[in-house]
Each structure stands twice: as C-alpha cells, then as structure tokens.
Design a protein around this motif. Structure first.
Motif, PDB file in Angstrom:
ATOM      1  N   HIS A   1       0.841  -1.199   0.000  1.00 34.41           N
ATOM      2  CA  HIS A   1       0.000   0.000   0.000  1.00 34.41           C
ATOM      3  C   HIS A   1       0.876   1.248   0.000  1.00 34.41           C
ATOM      4  CE1 HIS A   1      -3.942   1.839   0.522  1.00 34.41           C
ATOM      5  NE2 HIS A   1      -3.423   2.630   1.454  1.00 34.41           N
ATOM      6  N   LYS A   2       0.397   2.272  -0.682  1.00 30.70           N
ATOM      7  CA  LYS A   2       1.081   3.571  -0.728  1.00 30.70           C
ATOM      8  C   LYS A   2       0.020   4.643  -0.516  1.00 30.70           C
ATOM      9  CE  LYS A   2       3.240   6.632  -4.094  1.00 30.70           C
ATOM     10  NZ  LYS A   2       3.673   6.771  -5.485  1.00 30.70           N
ATOM     11  N   VAL A   3       0.317   5.585   0.389  1.00 29.25           N
ATOM     12  CA  VAL A   3      -0.644   6.644   0.675  1.00 29.25           C
ATOM     13  C   VAL A   3       0.112   7.930   1.037  1.00 29.25           C
ATOM     14  CG1 VAL A   3      -0.870   6.009   3.117  1.00 29.25           C
ATOM     15  CG2 VAL A   3      -2.746   7.202   1.996  1.00 29.25           C
ATOM     16  N   ASN A   4      -0.400   9.065   0.599  1.00 32.52           N
ATOM     17  CA  ASN A   4       0.157  10.350   1.019  1.00 32.52           C
ATOM     18  C   ASN A   4      -0.157  10.525   2.498  1.00 32.52           C
ATOM     19  OD1 ASN A   4       1.145  11.090  -1.502  1.00 32.52           O
ATOM     20  ND2 ASN A   4      -0.802  11.949  -2.120  1.00 32.52           N
ATOM     21  N   ALA A   5       0.822  11.054   3.230  1.00 30.29           N
ATOM     22  CA  ALA A   5       0.665  11.144   4.678  1.00 30.29           C
ATOM     23  C   ALA A   5       1.481  12.296   5.240  1.00 30.29           C
ATOM     24  CB  ALA A   5       1.111   9.830   5.329  1.00 30.29           C
ATOM     25  N   VAL A   6       1.237  12.574   6.514  1.00 29.94           N
ATOM     26  CA  VAL A   6       2.005  13.547   7.283  1.00 29.94           C
ATOM     27  C   VAL A   6       2.534  12.825   8.510  1.00 29.94           C
ATOM     28  CG1 VAL A   6       1.915  15.678   8.623  1.00 29.94           C
ATOM     29  CG2 VAL A   6       0.611  15.497   6.518  1.00 29.94           C
ATOM     30  N   TYR A   7       3.851  12.904   8.726  1.00 31.41           N
ATOM     31  CA  TYR A   7       4.461  12.319   9.912  1.00 31.41           C
ATOM     32  C   TYR A   7       4.458  13.378  11.002  1.00 31.41           C
ATOM     33  CZ  TYR A   7       8.136  10.766  13.084  1.00 31.41           C
ATOM     34  OH  TYR A   7       8.846  10.427  14.198  1.00 31.41           O
ATOM     35  N   PHE A   8       3.769  13.102  12.100  1.00 30.68           N
ATOM     36  CA  PHE A   8       3.690  14.046  13.208  1.00 30.68           C
ATOM     37  C   PHE A   8       4.859  13.804  14.144  1.00 30.68           C
ATOM     38  CE2 PHE A   8      -0.907  13.578  12.116  1.00 30.68           C
ATOM     39  CZ  PHE A   8      -1.088  14.861  11.637  1.00 30.68           C
ATOM     40  N   LYS A   9       5.833  14.732  14.136  1.00 39.39           N
ATOM     41  CA  LYS A   9       6.960  14.642  15.059  1.00 39.39           C
ATOM     42  C   LYS A   9       6.509  14.919  16.483  1.00 39.39           C
ATOM     43  CE  LYS A   9      10.961  15.936  12.422  1.00 39.39           C
ATOM     44  NZ  LYS A   9      12.002  16.937  12.308  1.00 39.39           N
ATOM     45  N   ASN A  10       5.650  15.923  16.627  1.00 41.88           N
ATOM     46  CA  ASN A  10       5.070  16.266  17.924  1.00 41.88           C
ATOM     47  C   ASN A  10       3.730  16.945  17.655  1.00 41.88           C
ATOM     48  OD1 ASN A  10       5.642  19.017  17.299  1.00 41.88           O
ATOM     49  ND2 ASN A  10       7.676  18.804  18.177  1.00 41.88           N
ATOM     50  N   LYS A  11       3.190  17.618  18.640  1.00 40.18           N
ATOM     51  CA  LYS A  11       1.863  18.217  18.481  1.00 40.18           C
ATOM     52  C   LYS A  11       1.838  19.346  17.451  1.00 40.18           C
ATOM     53  CE  LYS A  11      -1.978  19.622  21.371  1.00 40.18           C
ATOM     54  NZ  LYS A  11      -2.446  19.873  22.723  1.00 40.18           N
ATOM     55  N   TRP A  12       2.970  20.017  17.243  1.00 47.19           N
ATOM     56  CA  TRP A  12       2.996  21.197  16.381  1.00 47.19           C
ATOM     57  C   TRP A  12       3.807  21.020  15.106  1.00 47.19           C
ATOM     58  CZ3 TRP A  12      -0.681  24.081  18.085  1.00 47.19           C
ATOM     59  CH2 TRP A  12      -0.969  24.120  19.437  1.00 47.19           C
ATOM     60  N   GLN A  13       4.580  19.963  14.969  1.00 47.16           N
ATOM     61  CA  GLN A  13       5.439  19.775  13.805  1.00 47.16           C
ATOM     62  C   GLN A  13       5.042  18.536  13.033  1.00 47.16           C
ATOM     63  OE1 GLN A  13       9.460  19.729  15.429  1.00 47.16           O
ATOM     64  NE2 GLN A  13       9.998  21.225  13.879  1.00 47.16           N
ATOM     65  N   GLY A  14       5.049  18.669  11.705  1.00 43.37           N
ATOM     66  CA  GLY A  14       4.763  17.531  10.848  1.00 43.37           C
ATOM     67  C   GLY A  14       5.556  17.623   9.563  1.00 43.37           C
ATOM     68  N   LYS A  15       5.804  16.480   8.948  1.00 42.33           N
ATOM     69  CA  LYS A  15       6.496  16.424   7.663  1.00 42.33           C
ATOM     70  C   LYS A  15       5.593  15.748   6.653  1.00 42.33           C
ATOM     71  CE  LYS A  15      11.377  16.239   8.804  1.00 42.33           C
ATOM     72  NZ  LYS A  15      12.606  15.517   8.545  1.00 42.33           N
ATOM     73  N   GLN A  16       5.462  16.349   5.476  1.00 43.93           N
ATOM     74  CA  GLN A  16       4.652  15.749   4.422  1.00 43.93           C
ATOM     75  C   GLN A  16       5.466  14.742   3.646  1.00 43.93           C
ATOM     76  OE1 GLN A  16       2.952  18.812   2.026  1.00 43.93           O
ATOM     77  NE2 GLN A  16       1.455  19.353   3.571  1.00 43.93           N
ATOM     78  N   GLY A  17       4.791  13.718   3.159  1.00 41.90           N
ATOM     79  CA  GLY A  17       5.472  12.711   2.382  1.00 41.90           C
ATOM     80  C   GLY A  17       4.543  11.588   1.974  1.00 41.90           C
ATOM     81  N   VAL A  18       5.143  10.419   1.783  1.00 36.51           N
ATOM     82  CA  VAL A  18       4.411   9.231   1.354  1.00 36.51           C
ATOM     83  C   VAL A  18       4.724   8.088   2.317  1.00 36.51           C
ATOM     84  CG1 VAL A  18       4.073   7.584  -0.524  1.00 36.51           C
ATOM     85  CG2 VAL A  18       4.538   9.971  -1.054  1.00 36.51           C
ATOM     86  N   LEU A  19       3.699   7.364   2.723  1.00 39.31           N
ATOM     87  CA  LEU A  19       3.847   6.207   3.603  1.00 39.31           C
ATOM     88  C   LEU A  19       3.697   4.944   2.766  1.00 39.31           C
ATOM     89  CD1 LEU A  19       4.080   5.464   6.681  1.00 39.31           C
ATOM     90  CD2 LEU A  19       1.614   5.150   6.601  1.00 39.31           C
ATOM     91  N   TYR A  20       4.715   4.082   2.844  1.00 42.14           N
ATOM     92  CA  TYR A  20       4.694   2.808   2.130  1.00 42.14           C
ATOM     93  C   TYR A  20       4.546   1.694   3.151  1.00 42.14           C
ATOM     94  CZ  TYR A  20       6.622   5.342  -1.870  1.00 42.14           C
ATOM     95  OH  TYR A  20       6.831   6.227  -2.895  1.00 42.14           O
ATOM     96  N   LEU A  21       3.638   0.774   2.884  1.00 42.60           N
ATOM     97  CA  LEU A  21       3.446  -0.398   3.717  1.00 42.60           C
ATOM     98  C   LEU A  21       3.859  -1.616   2.900  1.00 42.60           C
ATOM     99  CD1 LEU A  21       2.262  -1.809   6.246  1.00 42.60           C
ATOM    100  CD2 LEU A  21       0.063  -1.776   5.077  1.00 42.60           C
ATOM    101  N   THR A  22       4.879  -2.316   3.374  1.00 43.84           N
ATOM    102  CA  THR A  22       5.314  -3.539   2.706  1.00 43.84           C
ATOM    103  C   THR A  22       4.940  -4.727   3.583  1.00 43.84           C
ATOM    104  OG1 THR A  22       7.532  -3.750   3.660  1.00 43.84           O
ATOM    105  CG2 THR A  22       7.300  -2.253   1.782  1.00 43.84           C
ATOM    106  N   ASN A  23       5.248  -5.915   3.118  1.00 46.17           N
ATOM    107  CA  ASN A  23       4.954  -7.091   3.924  1.00 46.17           C
ATOM    108  C   ASN A  23       5.978  -7.294   5.041  1.00 46.17           C
ATOM    109  OD1 ASN A  23       6.915  -7.686   2.018  1.00 46.17           O
ATOM    110  ND2 ASN A  23       6.320  -9.822   1.853  1.00 46.17           N
TER     111      ASN A  23
END
Length: 135
Positions: free
Chosen positions: A22-44
């Motif tokens: 699976h591949k989905v656009n996502a935001v990684y939340f470092k903390n409550k106020w900071q996030g990084k945009q990117g792509v989340l890949y789910l492999t087996n």
C-alpha cells in the motif's frame, strides 16, 4: 469480476521477498505542532515514510519539487510494532498510531481512505512472525 494487483514502484531497494502492499500520502507528526509531508509505504516486512521536500516547492515551484530527491525519514519493521490504533490530530480522524517495541510512538496522518490502509495493514500483519511465544 477480475481484480488485478497494481505494482507500486519505489526508488529504494526492497529486501528479497518484500513487496509493497500500500502507498498513501501522509504527514508524519513529530510532535503536536510539527509535521512532515510525504508518502507512507506499507510492505509485507516494514513501514517506510519518505519525506517530500516542501522547501523546493516554495522556492522553485512544481518543477523544483518534482526534481528534488525524496528521502526515507522514518522506517520500522512490522515485527517491532506492539500496538496499532486509529487516533486523531485536530480535525483529522485518520491518524495511524504505532507503538513500537522500544517504547516510542510513531503517528501518521493519512490522506487516503482509512479502510484501505487498515485492510492492507491487517493483511501484512498476518504473515509477521511474533517476537516471542506464550508456550
């Protein structure tokens, strides 16, 4: 009705016998106020978050964003996950929260349908070997 599996291409090497589920656009939340945009890949075998450099978009527009290199910023094995749940961040109710074996928590805000990611995650976890046995 014929259902075909779509092949998802990645720019980094996969392990032998590893496939991207699976591949989905996502935001990684470092903390409550900071996030990084990117792509989340789910492999087996693992979950990989690849960041997209938004500074290049601001400075050079879409062409700079397309030509910039993506990099893996967060990666962990599926076997290291001790708990998975649906959370929320502000108005976003599609936040995947992963508790890891080292005690840390990784949070990702998903852009796609929650049900699609949850189904792919459950499918991936069916093949993961447990770290210990209760025998």
């Amino acid at each position: 009705m014929l259902v075909t599996m779509q092949t998802i291409k990645v720019k980094w090497p996969l392990n032998p016998q590893e496939t991207v589920l699976h591949k989905v656009n996502a935001v990684y939340f470092k903390n409550k106020w900071q996030g990084k945009q990117g792509v989340l890949y789910l492999t087996n075998e693992r979950i990989i978050f690849e960041t997209r450099p938004m500074l290049m978009l601001l400075l050079f527009g879409v062409i700079g964003w397309l030509l910039s290199r993506n990099k893996k910023s967060n990666e962990f094995q599926l076997a290291d996950i001790t708990d998975f749940r649906r959370g929320k961040q502000g108005f976003n109710k599609k936040v995947a929260e992963f508790d890891l074996i080292d005690g840390s928590t990784s949070r990702f805000g998903l852009a796609g349908k929650w049900e699609d990611f949850d189904l792919a995650y459950q499918k991936a976890m069916m093949d993961v070997q447990p770290l210990f046995s209760v025998k």
